[in-house]
Design a protein around this motif. Structure first.
Motif, mmCIF file in Angstrom:
data_model
loop_
_atom_site.group_PDB
_atom_site.id
_atom_site.type_symbol
_atom_site.label_atom_id
_atom_site.label_comp_id
_atom_site.label_asym_id
_atom_site.label_seq_id
_atom_site.Cartn_x
_atom_site.Cartn_y
_atom_site.Cartn_z
ATOM 1 N N VAL A 446 0.834 -1.197 0.000
ATOM 2 C CA VAL A 446 0.000 0.000 0.000
ATOM 3 C C VAL A 446 0.874 1.254 0.000
ATOM 4 N N ILE A 447 0.444 2.254 -0.747
ATOM 5 C CA ILE A 447 1.088 3.570 -0.659
ATOM 6 C C ILE A 447 0.053 4.569 -0.149
ATOM 7 N N ILE A 548 13.444 2.617 -0.547
ATOM 8 C CA ILE A 548 12.852 2.078 -1.773
ATOM 9 C C ILE A 548 13.129 0.589 -1.891
ATOM 10 N N ARG A 549 14.372 0.181 -1.569
ATOM 11 C CA ARG A 549 14.721 -1.228 -1.697
ATOM 12 C C ARG A 549 13.924 -2.084 -0.718
ATOM 13 N N ASP A 550 13.847 -1.615 0.522
ATOM 14 C CA ASP A 550 13.089 -2.376 1.521
ATOM 15 C C ASP A 550 11.638 -2.558 1.100
ATOM 16 N N PHE A 571 6.479 -0.129 -8.540
ATOM 17 C CA PHE A 571 6.505 -1.273 -7.626
ATOM 18 C C PHE A 571 5.464 -2.291 -8.090
ATOM 19 N N ASP A 572 5.929 -3.510 -8.306
ATOM 20 C CA ASP A 572 5.037 -4.538 -8.849
ATOM 21 C C ASP A 572 3.857 -4.833 -7.952
ATOM 22 N N THR A 605 -1.906 7.733 -7.970
ATOM 23 C CA THR A 605 -2.843 6.720 -8.424
ATOM 24 C C THR A 605 -2.164 5.756 -9.390
ATOM 25 N N GLY A 606 -1.302 6.320 -10.222
ATOM 26 C CA GLY A 606 -0.609 5.516 -11.213
ATOM 27 C C GLY A 606 0.314 4.472 -10.625
ATOM 28 N N ARG A 607 0.583 4.567 -9.334
ATOM 29 C CA ARG A 607 1.445 3.570 -8.695
ATOM 30 C C ARG A 607 0.679 2.302 -8.363
#
Ligand code: ADP
Ligand code: ZN
Ligand code: ZN
Length: 753
Positions: A446-447, A548-550, A571-572, A605-607
């Motif tokens: 979730v973002i 970002i990596r985590d 992010f997949d 939203t695009g994420r």
């Protein structure tokens, strides 16, 4: 014949400086050369020669240039000199201010000692006399000196010396020293002329060692867009690629870059913020390897100087990926400039001058280099969108996501209604909490987007309503729980939190409003299993990559952040995106507030749901009927654009006009006010009543003990900007003495964002 040079010096004055050229330097002083000149009492500066002429200044005695810092070729290319001039004219700033962002620090030394020197390493080789001798002969010579003999033996071994063709591999002194016992013996061998030392310039730039992969092949719609762009360049110099998030714009750029590189051309790829876009960086590296170089203002000065010199050499990088300052690099054979996420405000430099917009400068710079410019965005700025609709730019649309993944399902939640029903838990509506819980339960991520950093908005006395403010700025402080400090977001000053109200003595102090820290704290209470990361401008830059990596590796599963997280992430596993308070942006007193809100929310939203599964977006707002929210729900940027453009037209806002803000700062409010008033008067006479607004005290009218008044100029976009600039110059000259007497600082912001 006496010759003079007009020189750009790094001082904040709207002028060039004329110096005499001493006879012995006449042949070496040419435009673009860096020169060293006396300036003021006992001071020296490095400047750039703008032009050479025979006009002896009449009003003052010129001083002479001391020396020329560049050898054969100038450090600054002819088109760059024109660019400096253009930027300083258009953005109303000093050529010297432009020079400071143009030339990396390492290339504009304050003194000759601090000048950039290429990094060298010391190597050893057989000296001339013994160069062609057989190793055995040389060793035989040294048979009485076993220590020295050892060293030569070692050297021959390390250098793989081949007597047949005298070939050898370079051996650094450092390497040889590591392998021998006696350093003094090495000195002796050198002194006795068996070995000699020599220096070699070595690069500081890191090299890419990973393996290269071929670019993906484009899908039919991507291919169509790719062809469309190339076609548009046949009769347009600038094109806009309007492609929804996750449509594969990067892949199209890669194809375009590849073609340019194959023709031997250079490409500049601009991104709004490098630190956050490691993903694109890695993607480009995989395809272009060592042809790619990354350039931004956080690179060390030496590295930037080295990149600059490499770009002037016979072997320049063909592809530069950079943040805004990369438009200043020299390009000898530029074919294409790509401005990705062209709507981003990060392209604009706010403070200090030059307050330039790298997107606009890129367009000018590309045209000076006879190159094309491609602007790309899922939510183009209205300026660029309008230029595309008005057919000044080529216009290519890509409205399908890669893999045909549907755009996310957008759900709008009315905060006011939820509050009335007493359903809100802090900033979380039941819908929001549920969506987060659902996603985490399915192992998805979730973002959460929230536009305020820190813990809370303000620290307030519940009894009398007093708000804790910064003593140097007219702003309330933001409470940061981690450091237990109240911080001024304007000047950065930190204060202890008042636990007793200095006004009424009450101890009933509360924190109002919500920042990212507090959102995280609340979420932890609602969903204890959430593994939360926060990313905002309080996060130090060197932690970005780890965070970002985590998140990518699933070590964390909820990322809470400010607008920083809206940019280019891919992010997949993110299925759900939440916007906690859309209103905080919508309500700003700025004619771009709606545009910004739409862009920002559409980007976050695009994420969501960038892979197989359709994503979900929840937008919390108090104004569900707002045009931006309605069109976000319908995913109709064009309808939103059309609606807003009517309003812009009605009120003569950009893109129908050009705005320039003039800021006056001074110690005494009444004096600043008076000077601002006179300036306004002069400008009004020329441009008309409606075009000049102010003077006003801005929302934050005092920063760092200085009072601020601002004037807004709103000039029809059809009026030539050069005339406008000349008029401003004239107005300033009229009030010159007032400005000096009252010690008022004036700054300009052209096309402010
Ligand atoms: P945008 O920049 O338009 O948001 P990206 O270029 O980041 O979209 O593409 C989204 C994702 O889809 C990326 O992970 C990218 O690698 C993948 N993708 C896009 N086009 C292709 C393609 N033609 N082949 C394979 N993968 C692709
Ligand atoms: Zn009080
Ligand atoms: Zn402050």
């Amino acid at each position: 014949m006496e010759l003079y040079a007009d020189i750009i010096l790094p001082v904040p004055l709207q002028q060039l400086f004329t110096y005499g050229i001493p006879a012995e330097l006449v042949s070496s002083v040419t435009p673009g050369m860096r020169v060293y000149v006396p300036f003021g009492r006992g001071r020296h500066l490095t400047g750039i020669v703008a032009s050479v002429h025979k006009n002896k200044p009449t009003e003052y005695q010129t001083k002479d240039i001391i020396s020329v810092l560049d050898g054969e070729t100038p450090m600054v290319l002819p088109y760059q000199l024109k660019l400096i001039e253009w930027i300083s004219r258009y953005y109303l700033c000093a050529p010297g201010d432009v020079m400071k962002v143009l030339l990396p620090g390492g290339l504009r030394p304050e003194s000759r000692q601090t000048a950039y020197k290429p990094k060298t390493e010391c190597f050893v080789r057989i000296s001339g006399k013994w160069e062609t001798a057989h190793p055995d002969t040389v060793l035989e010579e040294l048979k009485k000196h076993p220590k020295q003999q050892d060293i030569l033996r070692k050297y021959y071994e390390l250098s793989c010396f081949n007597h047949n063709d005298n070939s050898y591999k370079p051996v650094s002194k450092r390497l040889l020293q590591e392998q021998i016992e006696s350093k003094s013996a090495l000195q002796t061998v050198i002194k006795n002329n068996y070995l000699e030392l020599y220096n070699v310039e070595i690069g500081r730039l890191p090299q890419y060692r990973g393996k290269l992969i071929e670019p993906y092949s484009l899908t039919p719609v991507q291919q169509e867009a790719f062809e469309g762009i190339k076609n548009s360049f046949k009769d347009k110099n600038i094109s806009l690629l309007y492609g929804v998030t996750s449509s594969g714009k990067t892949e199209i750029y890669i194809k375009l870059i590849k073609e340019q590189l194959e023709q031997g051309k250079q490409v500049l790829y601009l991104l709004p913020e490098i630190a956050l876009t490691t993903q694109i960086m890695h993607r480009l590296q995989q395809v272009f390897g060592d042809k790619l170089c990354i350039y931004h203002s956080n690179c060390a000065d030496n590295i930037r100087a080295e990149i600059w010199q490499r770009q002037l050499s016979d072997n320049p990088f063909q592809l530069i990926l950079g943040a805004r300052s990369a438009v200043m690099l020299p390009f000898r054979d530029l074919g294409l400039v790509i401005v990705d996420e062209e709507h981003e405000t990060a392209y604009k430099q706010e403070d200090p001058a030059p307050r330039y917009n790298a997107r606009n400068v890129a367009i000018i710079m590309a045209s000076m280099c006879k190159a094309k410019t491609l602007l790309g965005s899922a939510t183009p700025s209205f300026e660029s969108f309008a230029n595309a609709v008005w057919e000044k730019y080529g216009f290519i649309t890509l409205n399908q996501r890669y893999n045909n993944v549907e755009l996310p399902d957008v759900q709008v939640v009315d905060i006011a209604e939820m509050q009335k029903k007493k359903y809100m838990q802090g900033l979380f509506s039941p819908q929001m909490t549920e969506a987060v819980r659902e996603a985490l339960k399915s192992g998805e991520q979730v973002i959460l987007f929230h536009n305020r950093r820190g813990y809370s908005g303000t620290v307030e006395c519940k009894e009398c309503g007093r708000v804790q403010k910064c003593s140097c700025c007219d702003v309330s402080l933001t409470y940061h729980k981690n450091s237990d400090m109240a911080v001024c977001h304007y000047c950065g000053r930190k204060y202890k939190v008042e636990h007793v109200c200095p006004e009424c003595g009450s101890q009933n102090i509360v924190e109002r409003g919500y920042g990212t820290e507090r959102v995280a704290e609340q979420l932890k209470l609602l969903i204890p299993e959430a593994k939360i990361a926060i990313m905002d401008s309080d996060t130090s830059k060197n932690r970005y990559e780890d965070i970002i990596r985590d998140f990518q590796d699933g070590i964390t599963n909820v990322l809470i952040g400010t607008q920083m997280i809206s940019k280019g992430f891919d992010f997949d596993n993110v299925s759900t995106v939440g916007v906690l308070q859309a209103d905080s942006m919508m309500n700003l007193p700025d004619f771009r507030a709606a545009e910004r809100t739409y862009q920002l929310i559409a980007q976050v939203t695009g994420r969501a749901g960038r892979r197989e599964k359709r994503g979900k977006v929840i937008i919390q707002t108090r104004q569900p009927e707002h045009e931006a929210i309605k069109q976000l729900e319908a995913n109709n940027y064009r309808a939103f654009f059309n609606n807003q453009m009517e309003e812009r037209h009605l009120f003569a806002y950009p893109p129908y006009s050009r705005i320039t803000t003039i800021k006056l700062k001074g110690k005494y409010a009444n004096k600043v006010e008076a000077v601002a008033e006179s300036l306004c008067c002069i400008l009004r006479k020329h441009f008309g009543e409606d075009s000049i607004l102010g003077p006003d005290a801005p929302m934050v009218s005092k920063v760092n003990m200085l009072h601020i008044r601002s004037i807004i100029m709103k000039i029809d976009h059809k009026i030539n900007y050069i005339q406008t600039r000349q008029m401003i110059d004239y107005a300033l000259s009229c009030i010159k003495t007032e400005i000096q007497n009252q010690d008022i600082r004036i700054s300009f912001d052209v096309d402010p964002l």
